[in-house]
Design a protein around this motif. Structure first.
Motif, PDB file in Angstrom:
ATOM      1  N   HIS A  15      46.882 106.387  21.700  1.00  0.00           N
ATOM      2  CA  HIS A  15      48.171 105.438  21.606  1.00  0.00           C
ATOM      3  C   HIS A  15      48.578 104.220  22.312  1.00  0.00           C
ATOM      4  N   ALA A  16      47.702 103.577  23.791  1.00  0.00           N
ATOM      5  CA  ALA A  16      46.926 102.993  24.504  1.00  0.00           C
ATOM      6  C   ALA A  16      47.374 101.496  23.162  1.00  0.00           C
ATOM      7  N   LEU A  17      47.892 100.566  24.087  1.00  0.00           N
ATOM      8  CA  LEU A  17      47.521  98.900  22.565  1.00  0.00           C
ATOM      9  C   LEU A  17      47.441  98.157  23.484  1.00  0.00           C
ATOM     10  N   PRO A  18      46.149  97.518  23.336  1.00  0.00           N
ATOM     11  CA  PRO A  18      45.597  95.579  24.529  1.00  0.00           C
ATOM     12  C   PRO A  18      46.529  95.485  25.235  1.00  0.00           C
ATOM     13  N   GLY A  19      48.022  95.439  24.976  1.00  0.00           N
ATOM     14  CA  GLY A  19      49.224  94.620  25.754  1.00  0.00           C
ATOM     15  C   GLY A  19      49.784  95.318  26.683  1.00  0.00           C
ATOM     16  N   ASP A  20      48.938  96.762  26.653  1.00  0.00           N
ATOM     17  CA  ASP A  20      49.509  97.823  28.046  1.00  0.00           C
ATOM     18  C   ASP A  20      49.188  97.235  28.998  1.00  0.00           C
ATOM     19  N   ALA A  21      47.611  96.942  28.940  1.00  0.00           N
ATOM     20  CA  ALA A  21      47.315  96.710  29.959  1.00  0.00           C
ATOM     21  C   ALA A  21      46.487  97.285  30.598  1.00  0.00           C
ATOM     22  N   LEU A  22      46.284  99.331  29.633  1.00  0.00           N
ATOM     23  CA  LEU A  22      45.774 100.016  30.986  1.00  0.00           C
ATOM     24  C   LEU A  22      44.332  99.609  30.588  1.00  0.00           C
ATOM     25  N   GLN A  23      43.998 100.643  32.483  1.00  0.00           N
ATOM     26  CA  GLN A  23      42.475 100.240  32.508  1.00  0.00           C
ATOM     27  C   GLN A  23      41.937 101.672  32.701  1.00  0.00           C
ATOM     28  N   HIS A  24      42.615 102.654  33.533  1.00  0.00           N
ATOM     29  CA  HIS A  24      42.080 104.148  33.712  1.00  0.00           C
ATOM     30  C   HIS A  24      43.683 105.441  33.967  1.00  0.00           C
ATOM     31  N   ILE A  25      43.408 106.621  33.988  1.00  0.00           N
ATOM     32  CA  ILE A  25      44.234 107.265  33.556  1.00  0.00           C
ATOM     33  C   ILE A  25      43.976 108.503  33.888  1.00  0.00           C
ATOM     34  N   THR A  26      44.339 109.185  35.506  1.00  0.00           N
ATOM     35  CA  THR A  26      44.006 110.494  35.543  1.00  0.00           C
ATOM     36  C   THR A  26      45.347 111.109  35.710  1.00  0.00           C
ATOM     37  N   ALA A  27      44.689 112.420  34.833  1.00  0.00           N
ATOM     38  CA  ALA A  27      46.683 113.680  34.997  1.00  0.00           C
ATOM     39  C   ALA A  27      45.983 115.419  35.244  1.00  0.00           C
ATOM     40  N   ARG A  28      46.416 115.098  36.460  1.00  0.00           N
ATOM     41  CA  ARG A  28      46.583 117.018  36.295  1.00  0.00           C
ATOM     42  C   ARG A  28      47.825 117.621  36.225  1.00  0.00           C
ATOM     43  N   SER A  29      47.529 118.683  35.316  1.00  0.00           N
ATOM     44  CA  SER A  29      48.606 119.893  35.388  1.00  0.00           C
ATOM     45  C   SER A  29      48.799 120.510  36.720  1.00  0.00           C
ATOM     46  N   GLN A  30      49.831 121.279  36.520  1.00  0.00           N
ATOM     47  CA  GLN A  30      50.044 121.973  37.556  1.00  0.00           C
ATOM     48  C   GLN A  30      52.005 122.703  36.565  1.00  0.00           C
ATOM     49  N   GLY A  31      51.789 124.347  36.718  1.00  0.00           N
ATOM     50  CA  GLY A  31      52.881 124.941  35.659  1.00  0.00           C
ATOM     51  C   GLY A  31      53.127 124.247  34.587  1.00  0.00           C
ATOM     52  N   ASP A  32      54.907 124.057  34.683  1.00  0.00           N
ATOM     53  CA  ASP A  32      55.364 123.511  33.196  1.00  0.00           C
ATOM     54  C   ASP A  32      55.191 121.683  33.189  1.00  0.00           C
ATOM     55  N   ARG A  33      54.523 121.472  34.365  1.00  0.00           N
ATOM     56  CA  ARG A  33      54.296 119.590  34.359  1.00  0.00           C
ATOM     57  C   ARG A  33      53.181 119.052  34.327  1.00  0.00           C
ATOM     58  N   VAL A  34      52.950 117.567  33.783  1.00  0.00           N
ATOM     59  CA  VAL A  34      51.225 117.070  34.182  1.00  0.00           C
ATOM     60  C   VAL A  34      51.423 115.836  34.658  1.00  0.00           C
ATOM     61  N   ASP A  35      51.050 115.333  35.506  1.00  0.00           N
ATOM     62  CA  ASP A  35      51.511 114.812  36.372  1.00  0.00           C
ATOM     63  C   ASP A  35      50.611 113.583  35.937  1.00  0.00           C
ATOM     64  N   LEU A  36      50.865 112.414  35.838  1.00  0.00           N
ATOM     65  CA  LEU A  36      50.007 111.465  36.009  1.00  0.00           C
ATOM     66  C   LEU A  36      49.724 110.288  36.579  1.00  0.00           C
ATOM     67  N   LEU A  37      48.934 109.033  36.748  1.00  0.00           N
ATOM     68  CA  LEU A  37      48.414 108.928  37.540  1.00  0.00           C
ATOM     69  C   LEU A  37      47.781 107.244  36.372  1.00  0.00           C
ATOM     70  N   LEU A  38      48.517 106.294  36.471  1.00  0.00           N
ATOM     71  CA  LEU A  38      48.059 105.514  35.313  1.00  0.00           C
ATOM     72  C   LEU A  38      47.233 104.131  36.387  1.00  0.00           C
ATOM     73  N   TYR A  39      46.784 103.439  35.413  1.00  0.00           N
ATOM     74  CA  TYR A  39      45.654 102.443  37.056  1.00  0.00           C
ATOM     75  C   TYR A  39      46.285 100.838  35.357  1.00  0.00           C
ATOM     76  N   LEU A  40      47.102  99.979  36.091  1.00  0.00           N
ATOM     77  CA  LEU A  40      47.196  99.077  34.701  1.00  0.00           C
ATOM     78  C   LEU A  40      46.185  97.494  35.339  1.00  0.00           C
ATOM     79  N   LEU A  41      45.917  97.223  34.416  1.00  0.00           N
ATOM     80  CA  LEU A  41      44.843  96.086  34.933  1.00  0.00           C
ATOM     81  C   LEU A  41      46.249  94.731  35.218  1.00  0.00           C
ATOM     82  N   THR A  42      45.520  93.758  36.537  1.00  0.00           N
ATOM     83  CA  THR A  42      46.776  93.136  37.088  1.00  0.00           C
ATOM     84  C   THR A  42      46.468  91.664  36.387  1.00  0.00           C
ATOM     85  N   ARG A  43      48.129  91.030  36.384  1.00  0.00           N
ATOM     86  CA  ARG A  43      48.401  89.994  34.548  1.00  0.00           C
ATOM     87  C   ARG A  43      48.118  88.566  35.688  1.00  0.00           C
ATOM     88  N   PRO A  44      48.275  87.915  34.348  1.00  0.00           N
ATOM     89  CA  PRO A  44      48.153  86.297  35.785  1.00  0.00           C
ATOM     90  C   PRO A  44      49.634  85.916  35.716  1.00  0.00           C
TER      91      PRO A  44
END
Length: 81
Positions: A15-44
């Motif tokens: 569901h990522a769009l080019p305008g989101d500037a998404l570069q990488h995602i890391t996820a870790r699930s723990q019980g009732d949640r998922v922790d996310l770390l999103l790396y976004l590209l630097t904008r001009p």
């Protein structure tokens, strides 16, 4: 469940769009949640953006579109900071 973290990453990439500037995602699930770390590209400098708002928009979009996310997890609360 570790496989659920992988599924969440796949949902966000789908569901990522080019305008989101998404570069990488890391996820870790723990019980009732998922922790996310999103790396976004630097904008001009002439195209400022709010990385927190970009991440929030992407996660909310994935939550709305995914039966897994909408059934298992609460939607993100609006940012109040």
């Amino acid at each position: 469940m570790p496989e659920e973290a992988s599924e969440v990453v796949g949902i966000l990439w789908a569901h990522a769009l080019p305008g989101d500037a998404l570069q990488h995602i890391t996820a870790r699930s723990q019980g009732d949640r998922v922790d996310l770390l999103l790396y976004l590209l630097t904008r001009p400098a002439d195209c400022p953006s709010d990385p927190v708002a970009s991440a929030h928009t992407l996660i909310a979009r994935g939550h709305r579109a995914s039966p897994l996310l909408s059934r298992r997890y609460h939607p993100l609360a609006p940012d109040t900071c």
